[in-house]
Design a protein around this motif. Structure first.
Motif, PDB file in Angstrom:
ATOM      1  N   ASP A 162      58.250  30.018  71.095  1.00 42.08           N
ATOM      2  CA  ASP A 162      56.993  30.532  71.639  1.00 42.08           C
ATOM      3  C   ASP A 162      56.559  31.793  70.901  1.00 42.08           C
ATOM      4  OD1 ASP A 162      56.806  28.563  73.535  1.00 42.08           O
ATOM      5  OD2 ASP A 162      57.579  29.776  75.174  1.00 42.08           O
ATOM      6  N   ALA A 163      57.499  32.727  70.776  1.00 41.17           N
ATOM      7  CA  ALA A 163      57.188  34.018  70.179  1.00 41.17           C
ATOM      8  C   ALA A 163      56.744  33.870  68.728  1.00 41.17           C
ATOM      9  CB  ALA A 163      58.396  34.941  70.266  1.00 41.17           C
ATOM     10  N   PHE A 164      57.418  32.996  67.988  1.00 39.60           N
ATOM     11  CA  PHE A 164      57.069  32.830  66.571  1.00 39.60           C
ATOM     12  C   PHE A 164      55.705  32.166  66.420  1.00 39.60           C
ATOM     13  CE2 PHE A 164      57.399  30.662  62.391  1.00 39.60           C
ATOM     14  CZ  PHE A 164      57.504  31.805  61.601  1.00 39.60           C
ATOM     15  N   LEU A 165      55.402  31.195  67.271  1.00 37.87           N
ATOM     16  CA  LEU A 165      54.097  30.548  67.206  1.00 37.87           C
ATOM     17  C   LEU A 165      52.986  31.558  67.499  1.00 37.87           C
ATOM     18  CD1 LEU A 165      52.304  28.060  66.908  1.00 37.87           C
ATOM     19  CD2 LEU A 165      52.719  27.550  69.329  1.00 37.87           C
ATOM     20  N   LEU A 166      53.182  32.409  68.512  1.00 40.07           N
ATOM     21  CA  LEU A 166      52.184  33.429  68.825  1.00 40.07           C
ATOM     22  C   LEU A 166      52.029  34.406  67.668  1.00 40.07           C
ATOM     23  CD1 LEU A 166      52.788  34.353  72.575  1.00 40.07           C
ATOM     24  CD2 LEU A 166      51.085  32.812  71.599  1.00 40.07           C
ATOM     25  N   LEU A 167      53.123  34.757  67.021  1.00 40.66           N
ATOM     26  CA  LEU A 167      53.048  35.669  65.883  1.00 40.66           C
ATOM     27  C   LEU A 167      52.220  35.057  64.751  1.00 40.66           C
ATOM     28  CD1 LEU A 167      53.924  38.265  64.448  1.00 40.66           C
ATOM     29  CD2 LEU A 167      55.990  37.052  63.700  1.00 40.66           C
ATOM     30  N   VAL A 168      52.487  33.803  64.445  1.00 42.02           N
ATOM     31  CA  VAL A 168      51.758  33.132  63.363  1.00 42.02           C
ATOM     32  C   VAL A 168      50.274  33.009  63.703  1.00 42.02           C
ATOM     33  CG1 VAL A 168      51.498  30.963  62.113  1.00 42.02           C
ATOM     34  CG2 VAL A 168      53.783  31.885  62.547  1.00 42.02           C
ATOM     35  N   LEU A 169      49.974  32.602  64.925  1.00 46.21           N
ATOM     36  CA  LEU A 169      48.574  32.460  65.333  1.00 46.21           C
ATOM     37  C   LEU A 169      47.863  33.811  65.336  1.00 46.21           C
ATOM     38  CD1 LEU A 169      48.806  29.881  68.267  1.00 46.21           C
ATOM     39  CD2 LEU A 169      47.918  29.494  65.963  1.00 46.21           C
ATOM     40  N   SER A 170      48.552  34.854  65.761  1.00 44.61           N
ATOM     41  CA  SER A 170      47.922  36.172  65.774  1.00 44.61           C
ATOM     42  C   SER A 170      47.630  36.655  64.354  1.00 44.61           C
ATOM     43  CB  SER A 170      48.800  37.183  66.520  1.00 44.61           C
ATOM     44  OG  SER A 170      50.008  37.432  65.831  1.00 44.61           O
ATOM     45  N   ILE A 171      48.502  36.323  63.415  1.00 41.40           N
ATOM     46  CA  ILE A 171      48.252  36.672  62.012  1.00 41.40           C
ATOM     47  C   ILE A 171      46.997  35.968  61.513  1.00 41.40           C
ATOM     48  CG2 ILE A 171      49.119  36.382  59.661  1.00 41.40           C
ATOM     49  CD1 ILE A 171      51.946  36.820  60.783  1.00 41.40           C
ATOM     50  N   TYR A 172      46.873  34.703  61.850  1.00 39.77           N
ATOM     51  CA  TYR A 172      45.714  33.927  61.395  1.00 39.77           C
ATOM     52  C   TYR A 172      44.424  34.458  62.014  1.00 39.77           C
ATOM     53  CZ  TYR A 172      42.664  29.922  60.523  1.00 39.77           C
ATOM     54  OH  TYR A 172      41.630  29.118  60.133  1.00 39.77           O
ATOM     55  N   VAL A 173      44.430  34.673  63.313  1.00 34.64           N
ATOM     56  CA  VAL A 173      43.220  35.148  63.991  1.00 34.64           C
ATOM     57  C   VAL A 173      42.871  36.568  63.558  1.00 34.64           C
ATOM     58  CG1 VAL A 173      42.212  35.655  66.253  1.00 34.64           C
ATOM     59  CG2 VAL A 173      43.609  33.612  65.949  1.00 34.64           C
ATOM     60  N   ALA A 174      43.874  37.373  63.234  1.00 34.62           N
ATOM     61  CA  ALA A 174      43.624  38.747  62.780  1.00 34.62           C
ATOM     62  C   ALA A 174      42.829  38.780  61.485  1.00 34.62           C
ATOM     63  CB  ALA A 174      44.952  39.481  62.586  1.00 34.62           C
ATOM     64  N   LEU A 175      42.911  37.720  60.701  1.00 27.30           N
ATOM     65  CA  LEU A 175      42.150  37.659  59.457  1.00 27.30           C
ATOM     66  C   LEU A 175      40.649  37.624  59.717  1.00 27.30           C
ATOM     67  CD1 LEU A 175      44.344  35.046  57.525  1.00 27.30           C
ATOM     68  CD2 LEU A 175      44.314  37.527  57.223  1.00 27.30           C
ATOM     69  N   PHE A 176      40.261  37.178  60.918  1.00 26.22           N
ATOM     70  CA  PHE A 176      38.849  37.075  61.273  1.00 26.22           C
ATOM     71  C   PHE A 176      38.398  38.187  62.220  1.00 26.22           C
ATOM     72  CE2 PHE A 176      40.537  32.830  60.469  1.00 26.22           C
ATOM     73  CZ  PHE A 176      39.656  32.364  59.498  1.00 26.22           C
ATOM     74  N   LEU A 177      39.267  38.553  63.160  1.00 29.10           N
ATOM     75  CA  LEU A 177      38.864  39.493  64.205  1.00 29.10           C
ATOM     76  C   LEU A 177      39.380  40.909  63.986  1.00 29.10           C
ATOM     77  CD1 LEU A 177      39.281  37.321  67.442  1.00 29.10           C
ATOM     78  CD2 LEU A 177      37.252  37.652  66.007  1.00 29.10           C
ATOM     79  N   GLY A 178      40.331  41.080  63.091  1.00 29.70           N
ATOM     80  CA  GLY A 178      40.855  42.411  62.828  1.00 29.70           C
ATOM     81  C   GLY A 178      42.339  42.533  63.119  1.00 29.70           C
TER      82      GLY A 178
END
Length: 255
Positions: A132-148
């Motif tokens: 769970d934690a690793f998936l959230l980390l990866v998704l947050s990295i991806y979304v951070a590219l667009f939202l900051g």
């Protein structure tokens, strides 16, 4: 003659080998579909090897039905990580969302399987939580590219909590069951996946992710306060598990 212990250990090795093989097979499929390059291959391969090593060192006699579901989710998560690492903001959205959606659906399945088969365990819960934690980390990295970069706080929060627990023993006590914590944990993956899909206008995606982060800060903050208030009980009873997490598969702990 092979002993009972030897037979069971062989089961763990077989399940682990199957998981690692599935990871490389998925990477091959992603390469064929998206043209994924060396960075994606390397990221997925490292995740697969690390995953295999962790499972073999877990000393579990074998992976139960719920653990095998979690292993499947771990493989999908490795695919998500490979796509994000290889494509960055230009990662192929359709396969990325397909893998993410499947992983989130399976997240709701493994707990049900564990309870119905009576195979709940502390190691199973920890395995589930790490994926769970690793998936959230990866998704947050991806979304951070667009939202900051502030979005990275969602993926980093659980790791910061664990790091704090290493320095503060009272934070290692088991947390009580909480439906609110479970809901907040599930919300993070859903919201990040929605934001990553590109289906929402920027202001809407920004608001959703900001709200999701606010609920996560509230949840971690509430649990930290509870642990602080309960520190004397923990310090007086060293028999409590020094994990900071519950020992079942009901996913009431932080991701």
């Amino acid at each position: 003659m092979i002993t009972q212990d030897g037979r069971v250990t062989g089961q763990l090795e077989r399940h682990t080998a199957q998981g690692v093989a599935a990871q490389f097979l998925l990477l091959g499929v992603l390469w064929a579909v998206t043209g994924m390059g060396a960075v994606g291959w390397l990221t997925g391969a490292v995740w697969g090897v690390v995953l295999g090593g962790v499972l073999l060192r877990s000393r579990k006699p074998a992976l139960g039905p719920a653990d095998q579901v979690t292993l499947s989710r771990a493989v999908l998560t490795g695919g998500v990580a490979a796509l994000v690492a290889d494509g960055g903001a230009h990662a192929s959205v359709v396969p990325l969302m397909a893998l993410t959606t499947a992983a989130l659906v399976l997240d709701a399945v493994d707990g049900i399987v564990a309870r119905r088969t009576g195979t709940e365990s502390a190691l199973g819960a920890r395995f589930d939580m790490e994926v769970d934690a690793f998936l959230l980390l990866v998704l947050s990295i991806y979304v951070a590219l667009f939202l900051g970069p502030w979005v990275l706080a969602i993926g980093a929060m659980r790791y910061l909590f664990v790091a704090a627990a290493q320095a503060l023993p009272w934070m290692r006590a088991s947390l009580p069951p909480s439906m609110a914590r479970k809901t907040v944990a599930a919300l993070q993956g859903i919201v990040l996946a929605a934001a990553a899909s590109g289906l929402f206008p920027y202001p809407v995606a920004l608001g959703l992710v900001a709200f999701s982060l606010a609920t996560l800060v509230w949840s971690f903050g509430r649990d930290t306060v509870w642990l602080w208030q309960s520190r004397l009980s923990y310090e007086g009873d060293r028999s409590l598990p020094a994990t900071g997490y519950r020992t079942d598969r009901s996913r009431t702990s932080h991701p």
